[in-house]
Structures are given as structure tokens and as C-alpha cells.
Design a protein around this motif. Structure first.
Motif, short mmCIF file in Angstrom:
data_model
loop_
_atom_site.label_atom_id
_atom_site.label_comp_id
_atom_site.label_asym_id
_atom_site.label_seq_id
_atom_site.Cartn_x
_atom_site.Cartn_y
_atom_site.Cartn_z
N CYS A 1 -6.19 -1.04 -1.07
CA CYS A 1 -5.60 -0.07 0.10
C CYS A 1 -6.41 0.57 0.92
O CYS A 1 -6.68 0.75 2.04
N GLU B 1 -7.62 1.00 4.71
CA GLU B 1 -7.75 1.90 5.54
C GLU B 1 -9.03 2.10 5.95
O GLU B 1 -9.08 2.48 7.21
N TYR B 2 -9.92 1.91 5.45
CA TYR B 2 -11.51 2.05 6.03
C TYR B 2 -11.68 1.06 7.14
O TYR B 2 -12.29 1.33 8.05
N THR C 1 -13.94 6.51 4.87
CA THR C 1 -12.46 6.49 5.95
C THR C 1 -12.67 8.14 6.43
O THR C 1 -12.58 8.09 7.79
N CYS D 1 0.89 -1.39 0.12
CA CYS D 1 0.01 -0.01 0.06
C CYS D 1 0.95 1.30 0.12
O CYS D 1 0.31 2.33 -0.17
N THR E 1 -12.52 6.14 0.40
CA THR E 1 -11.94 7.17 0.80
C THR E 1 -13.01 7.95 1.58
O THR E 1 -12.70 8.52 2.84
#
Length: 128
Positions: free
Chosen positions: A34, A38-39, A110, A22, A107
Motif C-alpha cells: 500500500c 501511495e508513492y 511519498t 489498503c 513513506t
């Protein structure tokens, strides 16, 4: 015996996840993976902070007798989840059919999840 079974399940789940660097994700698929990770990390953190906030609200209710703080916090959390999911679907659907759609959705999830975690931490830090 149970421990062995759990270790086998965990190893199987890890083997099923693609190996992606990542730090140097180059393909859209890698970036999507990736962003999803992250989420997932942000969601785990939110759940840990939520547990503490919920316990605090219950404690406050017990201290004041007949309080409504936990009920109101739970209603706010449920409303926030509905908002978060709707907002991120809206943002991602602008890219419907595109390979970037999962990245946009993750995104968004997150960012909103991290913001909510911050709000719950502020509640925990509030003197009371």
C-alpha cells in the motif's frame, strides 16, 4: 489489433498485482504494498505537475529571450531527485534487513514527492 494487445497487457499487469485492501492493511507485506502504491500515485502527480512547470519555464524563456529559467528549473529538479533518493535510502537503511524497510522508504518517497509537487504548483501559481 493493437488495442486488443494493449488491453491484454493491462489485464495481465493488473492480475500480477496482489489484491490488497489498503484501507485495512494488516500484514507488513500489505502495508509495504500500500505504501508503494501511495508513492506511485504521488510520483504520477509529480510528473504531471513537472510537465506543466517545465512548459511554463520554457515559455518564460521564450518571452524574455535567452532566459535561463528552464535550465535552472531542470537543474533544481535533478538535484532534488538526487537528494530525495539519498534521503530515503538513508532513512530506510536504518531498518536494513527488517520487513518494515520498504514501508519506511516508500513513506519517505511519498512525503518528499508530495512536498516537491507542492513547490512546483506554487511556481505555476506565481504571477509572471
Amino acid at each position: 489489433m493493437i488495442l486488443t494487445a494493449l488491453l491484454l497487457i493491462q489485464a495481465s499487469a493488473q492480475a500480477a498485482q496482489p489484491q490488497v485492501d489498503c484501507e485495512n492493511a494488516m500484514t507488513q507485506m500489505d502495508m509495504n504494498i500500500c505504501a508503494g502504491r501511495e508513492y506511485q500515485a504521488a510520483d504520477r502527480e509529480l510528473n504531471a505537475v513537472w510537465k506543466k512547470a517545465s512548459q511554463r519555464a520554457k515559455s518564460v524563456d521564450k518571452d524574455v529571450g535567452g532566459g535561463t529559467q528552464h535550465r535552472e528549473l531542470l537543474a533544481a529538479q535533478r538535484a532534488w531527485l538526487t537528494f530525495r533518493d539519498a534521503q530515503c535510502s538513508f532513512e530506510a537503511n536504518q531498518y536494513r534487513g527488517g520487513s518494515i524497510m520498504p514501508l519506511i522508504r516508500s513513506t519517505c518517497l511519498t512525503a518528499l514527492t508530495e512536498a516537491r509537487t507542492k513547490q512546483l504548483r506554487e511556481y505555476l501559481e506565481f504571477p509572471g
